[in-house]
Design a protein around this motif. Structure first.
Motif, PDB file in Angstrom:
ATOM      1  N   GLY A 176       0.791  -1.210   0.000  1.00  0.00           N
ATOM      2  CA  GLY A 176       0.000   0.000   0.000  1.00  0.00           C
ATOM      3  C   GLY A 176       0.824   1.261   0.000  1.00  0.00           C
ATOM      4  O   GLY A 176       2.045   1.259  -0.156  1.00  0.00           O
ATOM      5  N   ILE A 177       0.111   2.377   0.189  1.00  0.00           N
ATOM      6  CA  ILE A 177       0.682   3.714   0.250  1.00  0.00           C
ATOM      7  C   ILE A 177       0.348   4.268   1.624  1.00  0.00           C
ATOM      8  O   ILE A 177      -0.829   4.302   2.010  1.00  0.00           O
ATOM      9  N   THR A 178       1.361   4.728   2.385  1.00  0.00           N
ATOM     10  CA  THR A 178       1.093   5.093   3.773  1.00  0.00           C
ATOM     11  C   THR A 178       1.948   6.265   4.240  1.00  0.00           C
ATOM     12  O   THR A 178       3.065   6.471   3.747  1.00  0.00           O
ATOM     13  N   SER A 179       1.406   7.012   5.195  1.00  0.00           N
ATOM     14  CA  SER A 179       2.161   7.978   5.979  1.00  0.00           C
ATOM     15  C   SER A 179       1.662   7.871   7.406  1.00  0.00           C
ATOM     16  O   SER A 179       0.459   8.048   7.661  1.00  0.00           O
ATOM     17  N   GLN A 180       2.577   7.589   8.352  1.00  0.00           N
ATOM     18  CA  GLN A 180       2.180   7.296   9.728  1.00  0.00           C
ATOM     19  C   GLN A 180       3.053   8.040  10.723  1.00  0.00           C
ATOM     20  O   GLN A 180       4.184   8.411  10.433  1.00  0.00           O
ATOM     21  N   THR A 181       2.481   8.236  11.922  1.00  0.00           N
ATOM     22  CA  THR A 181       3.278   8.718  13.043  1.00  0.00           C
ATOM     23  C   THR A 181       3.127   7.769  14.216  1.00  0.00           C
ATOM     24  O   THR A 181       2.034   7.294  14.516  1.00  0.00           O
ATOM     25  N   GLN A 182       4.259   7.504  14.884  1.00  0.00           N
ATOM     26  CA  GLN A 182       4.287   6.729  16.117  1.00  0.00           C
ATOM     27  C   GLN A 182       4.988   7.522  17.216  1.00  0.00           C
ATOM     28  O   GLN A 182       5.572   6.958  18.122  1.00  0.00           O
ATOM     29  N   GLY A 183       4.869   8.853  17.128  1.00  0.00           N
ATOM     30  CA  GLY A 183       5.512   9.712  18.117  1.00  0.00           C
ATOM     31  C   GLY A 183       4.796  11.049  18.201  1.00  0.00           C
ATOM     32  O   GLY A 183       3.621  11.173  17.876  1.00  0.00           O
ATOM     33  N   ALA A 184       5.558  12.077  18.613  1.00  0.00           N
ATOM     34  CA  ALA A 184       4.995  13.421  18.748  1.00  0.00           C
ATOM     35  C   ALA A 184       4.900  14.141  17.414  1.00  0.00           C
ATOM     36  O   ALA A 184       4.130  15.095  17.265  1.00  0.00           O
ATOM     37  N   GLY A 185       5.683  13.699  16.460  1.00  0.00           N
ATOM     38  CA  GLY A 185       5.618  14.303  15.133  1.00  0.00           C
ATOM     39  C   GLY A 185       4.357  13.903  14.390  1.00  0.00           C
ATOM     40  O   GLY A 185       3.727  12.886  14.680  1.00  0.00           O
ATOM     41  N   ASN A 186       3.970  14.717  13.413  1.00  0.00           N
ATOM     42  CA  ASN A 186       2.769  14.447  12.629  1.00  0.00           C
ATOM     43  C   ASN A 186       3.081  13.583  11.416  1.00  0.00           C
ATOM     44  O   ASN A 186       4.168  13.658  10.837  1.00  0.00           O
ATOM     45  N   ALA A 187       2.110  12.768  11.036  1.00  0.00           N
ATOM     46  CA  ALA A 187       2.210  12.059   9.770  1.00  0.00           C
ATOM     47  C   ALA A 187       2.029  13.052   8.630  1.00  0.00           C
ATOM     48  O   ALA A 187       1.483  14.153   8.814  1.00  0.00           O
ATOM     49  N   GLY A 188       2.457  12.680   7.457  1.00  0.00           N
ATOM     50  CA  GLY A 188       2.306  13.561   6.305  1.00  0.00           C
ATOM     51  C   GLY A 188       0.970  13.352   5.605  1.00  0.00           C
ATOM     52  O   GLY A 188       0.251  12.377   5.847  1.00  0.00           O
ATOM     53  N   ASN A 189       0.631  14.284   4.754  1.00  0.00           N
ATOM     54  CA  ASN A 189      -0.564  14.151   3.930  1.00  0.00           C
ATOM     55  C   ASN A 189      -0.284  13.254   2.728  1.00  0.00           C
ATOM     56  O   ASN A 189       0.850  13.143   2.272  1.00  0.00           O
ATOM     57  N   ILE A 190      -1.336  12.626   2.226  1.00  0.00           N
ATOM     58  CA  ILE A 190      -1.236  11.802   1.023  1.00  0.00           C
ATOM     59  C   ILE A 190      -2.136  12.405  -0.044  1.00  0.00           C
ATOM     60  O   ILE A 190      -3.333  12.604   0.188  1.00  0.00           O
ATOM     61  N   GLU A 191      -1.568  12.709  -1.194  1.00  0.00           N
ATOM     62  CA  GLU A 191      -2.347  13.232  -2.318  1.00  0.00           C
ATOM     63  C   GLU A 191      -2.079  12.366  -3.545  1.00  0.00           C
ATOM     64  O   GLU A 191      -0.927  12.174  -3.934  1.00  0.00           O
ATOM     65  N   ILE A 192      -3.149  11.853  -4.135  1.00  0.00           N
ATOM     66  CA  ILE A 192      -3.029  10.978  -5.296  1.00  0.00           C
ATOM     67  C   ILE A 192      -3.908  11.526  -6.419  1.00  0.00           C
ATOM     68  O   ILE A 192      -5.105  11.766  -6.222  1.00  0.00           O
ATOM     69  N   ASN A 193      -3.303  11.710  -7.585  1.00  0.00           N
ATOM     70  CA  ASN A 193      -4.004  12.199  -8.769  1.00  0.00           C
ATOM     71  C   ASN A 193      -3.811  11.200  -9.900  1.00  0.00           C
ATOM     72  O   ASN A 193      -2.667  10.888 -10.262  1.00  0.00           O
ATOM     73  N   ALA A 194      -4.908  10.694 -10.449  1.00  0.00           N
ATOM     74  CA  ALA A 194      -4.811   9.705 -11.522  1.00  0.00           C
ATOM     75  C   ALA A 194      -6.128   9.643 -12.273  1.00  0.00           C
ATOM     76  O   ALA A 194      -7.169  10.092 -11.783  1.00  0.00           O
ATOM     77  N   ASP A 195      -6.082   9.045 -13.478  1.00  0.00           N
ATOM     78  CA  ASP A 195      -7.322   8.794 -14.215  1.00  0.00           C
ATOM     79  C   ASP A 195      -8.097   7.654 -13.572  1.00  0.00           C
ATOM     80  O   ASP A 195      -9.296   7.774 -13.315  1.00  0.00           O
ATOM     81  N   ARG A 196      -7.389   6.546 -13.316  1.00  0.00           N
ATOM     82  CA  ARG A 196      -8.032   5.358 -12.754  1.00  0.00           C
ATOM     83  C   ARG A 196      -7.188   4.824 -11.602  1.00  0.00           C
ATOM     84  O   ARG A 196      -5.963   4.714 -11.705  1.00  0.00           O
ATOM     85  N   ILE A 197      -7.876   4.477 -10.505  1.00  0.00           N
ATOM     86  CA  ILE A 197      -7.201   3.936  -9.323  1.00  0.00           C
ATOM     87  C   ILE A 197      -7.924   2.665  -8.902  1.00  0.00           C
ATOM     88  O   ILE A 197      -9.155   2.657  -8.756  1.00  0.00           O
ATOM     89  N   GLY A 198      -7.165   1.576  -8.701  1.00  0.00           N
ATOM     90  CA  GLY A 198      -7.738   0.312  -8.259  1.00  0.00           C
ATOM     91  C   GLY A 198      -6.954  -0.276  -7.104  1.00  0.00           C
ATOM     92  O   GLY A 198      -5.719  -0.363  -7.161  1.00  0.00           O
ATOM     93  N   LEU A 199      -7.657  -0.671  -6.032  1.00  0.00           N
ATOM     94  CA  LEU A 199      -7.057  -1.346  -4.878  1.00  0.00           C
ATOM     95  C   LEU A 199      -7.673  -2.733  -4.780  1.00  0.00           C
ATOM     96  O   LEU A 199      -8.904  -2.868  -4.749  1.00  0.00           O
ATOM     97  N   PHE A 200      -6.815  -3.765  -4.679  1.00  0.00           N
ATOM     98  CA  PHE A 200      -7.283  -5.144  -4.665  1.00  0.00           C
ATOM     99  C   PHE A 200      -6.595  -5.938  -3.552  1.00  0.00           C
ATOM    100  O   PHE A 200      -5.473  -5.628  -3.142  1.00  0.00           O
ATOM    101  N   SER A 201      -7.277  -6.971  -3.058  1.00  0.00           N
ATOM    102  CA  SER A 201      -6.663  -7.999  -2.205  1.00  0.00           C
ATOM    103  C   SER A 201      -5.964  -7.433  -0.973  1.00  0.00           C
ATOM    104  O   SER A 201      -4.767  -7.647  -0.754  1.00  0.00           O
ATOM    105  N   ASN A 202      -6.713  -6.692  -0.132  1.00  0.00           N
ATOM    106  CA  ASN A 202      -6.173  -6.173   1.129  1.00  0.00           C
ATOM    107  C   ASN A 202      -5.059  -5.149   0.944  1.00  0.00           C
ATOM    108  O   ASN A 202      -4.200  -4.989   1.819  1.00  0.00           O
ATOM    109  N   SER A 203      -5.070  -4.437  -0.153  1.00  0.00           N
ATOM    110  CA  SER A 203      -4.168  -3.308  -0.316  1.00  0.00           C
ATOM    111  C   SER A 203      -4.731  -2.108   0.443  1.00  0.00           C
ATOM    112  O   SER A 203      -5.885  -2.117   0.874  1.00  0.00           O
ATOM    113  N   PHE A 204      -3.913  -1.057   0.588  1.00  0.00           N
ATOM    114  CA  PHE A 204      -4.379   0.061   1.400  1.00  0.00           C
ATOM    115  C   PHE A 204      -3.737   1.374   0.980  1.00  0.00           C
ATOM    116  O   PHE A 204      -2.651   1.422   0.415  1.00  0.00           O
ATOM    117  N   ILE A 205      -4.463   2.450   1.282  1.00  0.00           N
ATOM    118  CA  ILE A 205      -3.938   3.810   1.284  1.00  0.00           C
ATOM    119  C   ILE A 205      -4.324   4.382   2.638  1.00  0.00           C
ATOM    120  O   ILE A 205      -5.510   4.458   2.963  1.00  0.00           O
TER     121      ILE A 205
END
Length: 327
Positions: A31-60
Motif C-alpha cells: 500500500g501507500i502510507t504515511s504514519q506517526t508513532q511519536g509526537a511528530g505528525n504524519a504527512g498528507n497523502i495526495e493521489i491524482n490519476a485517471d483510474r485507481i484500483g485497490l485489490f486484495s487487502n491493499s491500502f492507502i
C-alpha cells in the motif's frame, strides 16, 4: 513515510494515469502510507490519476499509532488523504485515516468524476480508539456504489469524537447486500453527522440477514449519535432490510433523521429485517425525531415502515411526514 519521534513524516504525492495496488498472495504489506508513532505528525497523502484500483487487502492510509512501547499518549496527528480521479475501485481493500492516540486522525477526501465502487468488504474509514478525534469523510462523484459488506464509516471507540460523513452524487448512490454508510459511537465520544445529497438513492438488503444495509448513525455508549440527513432530487428506494436510521443502544442520545425526496418507495418484500426510516431507543438514551418530506408520492409495501420507537427506558421521538400522495 513514517515518523517515529518528534520529527514529522513527509507528504506523499503521486500523479499517474493509472494506479493499481494488488497484494495477490504475498505475506507483505501492500500500500501507500504515511504514519506517526511519536509526537511528530504524519504527512498528507495526495493521489491524482485517471483510474485507481485497490485489490486484495491493499491500502492507502495515514494513521496516528501507538509507539514501539505501546504508548497511547503520543500527540502526533495523522495526515489528510486526498484522491482525485476519474474512477476509483476499492475491492477488498481500505482507504483510511485512524488514530490510536491523543493525536487526531486526518480527513479523507475523494473527488471522482465518473464513479466510486467499493466492493467485496472494501472500506473507506476513519476511526478513533483514544482521545484523538476521527476525521471527516467527503466523497463526490457522478455515481457511488457499495456492495457485499463494503462500508464508508467514521467511528469513535474512545473519548474522541467520530467525524462527519458527506456523500454527493450527481446520479445515483447504491448500497446492496449488507453495505453501510455509518458514523457510530461506542464509548464516551460522540458520533458524527451523516449527510447525503444525490439524484437517486437505492438501499437494498438481503431480507434475511441480521446485519442490515443502511445509512445511519448509532450510539452504543455514553456518546451521542449524529443526525442523518438525506436529500434526493429524484427517488429513494429502500428494499429488503434497507434502512435510514439513527438509534441508541446505550445512554447516549440518537440523532434526528431528516429525509427529503421527490418520491420514496419502502418495500420490506415480506423479509425478516426492518425496512424503512427510523430512530429507535433500545437503551437508556432517547431516540430523536424523524422528518420525511416528499414532494410527490410516498409508497409503503409489505411491512415498510417509518417510525420513532422505544424498546427500553429511553423515550421515542416525534414523526412528521408530508407528501402529496401516500400509498
Amino acid at each position: 513515510s513514517v515518523a517515529f519521534d518528534n520529527g514529522n513524516a513527509g507528504n506523499v504525492l503521486i500523479s499517474a494515469q493509472t494506479i493499481g495496488l494488488d497484494k495477490l498472495e504475498s505475506n507483505y504489506f501492500n500500500g501507500i502510507t504515511s504514519q506517526t508513532q511519536g509526537a511528530g505528525n504524519a504527512g498528507n497523502i495526495e493521489i491524482n490519476a485517471d483510474r485507481i484500483g485497490l485489490f486484495s487487502n491493499s491500502f492507502i492510509n495515514s494513521d496516528s499509532l501507538l509507539d514501539v512501547d505501546g504508548n497511547s499518549q503520543n500527540k502526533g496527528n495523522a495526515g489528510i488523504v486526498s484522491i482525485n480521479a476519474d474512477y476509483v475501485l476499492v475491492d477488498g481493500s481500505t482507504i483510511s485515516s485512524d488514530t490510536q492516540t491523543v493525536g487526531d486522525a486526518g480527513s479523507i477526501n475523494l473527488e471522482v468524476t465518473d464513479s466510486i465502487e467499493i466492493i467485496n468488504t472494501g472500506s473507506i474509514s476513519s476511526k478513533t480508539s483514544n482521545q484523538g478525534n476521527a476525521g471527516s469523510i467527503i466523497m463526490s462523484s457522478n455515481n457511488i456504489k457499495l456492495n457485499d459488506k463494503s462500508s464508508v464509516s467514521s467511528d469513535s471507540e474512545g473519548a474522541g469524537s467520530a467525524g462527519s460523513i458527506n456523500l454527493f452524487t450527481n446520479n445515483t448512490l447504491v448500497l446492496t447486500n449488507e453495505a453501510y454508510v455509518t458514523s457510530n459511537a461506542y464509548g464516551r465520544g460522540d458520533a458524527g453527522s451523516v449527510k447525503v445529497a444525490t439524484e437517486n438513492l437505492h438501499i437494498e438488503g438481503t431480507g434475511l440477514s441480521t446485519i442490515v444495509t443502511l445509512i445511519g448513525s448509532d450510539t452504543f455508549g455514553e456518546g451521542n449519535a449524529g443526525s442523518v440527513e438525506i436529500e434526493a432530487f429524484g427517488e429513494i428506494v429502500l428494499k429488503s432490510g434497507g434502512q435510514i436510521s439513527s438509534n441508541t443502544f446505550g445512554s447516549g442520545k440518537a440523532g434526528d433523521v431528516i429525509v427529503k425526496a421527490e418520491a420514496i418507495q419502502i418495500d420490506r418484500l415480506n423479509g425478516e429485517t426492518f425496512t424503512g426510516i427510523t430512530s429507535q431507543a433500545q437503551g437508556i438514551g432517547d431516540a430523536c425525531d424523524v422528518v420525511v418530506e416528499v414532494s410527490e408520492s410516498l409508497s409503503l409495501y409489505a411491512g415498510g415502515n417509518i417510525n420513532s420507537s422505544t424498546f427500553f427506558q429511553g423515550k421515542a421521538g416525534s414523526v412528521t411526514i408530508s407528501a402529496n400522495d401516500i400509498y
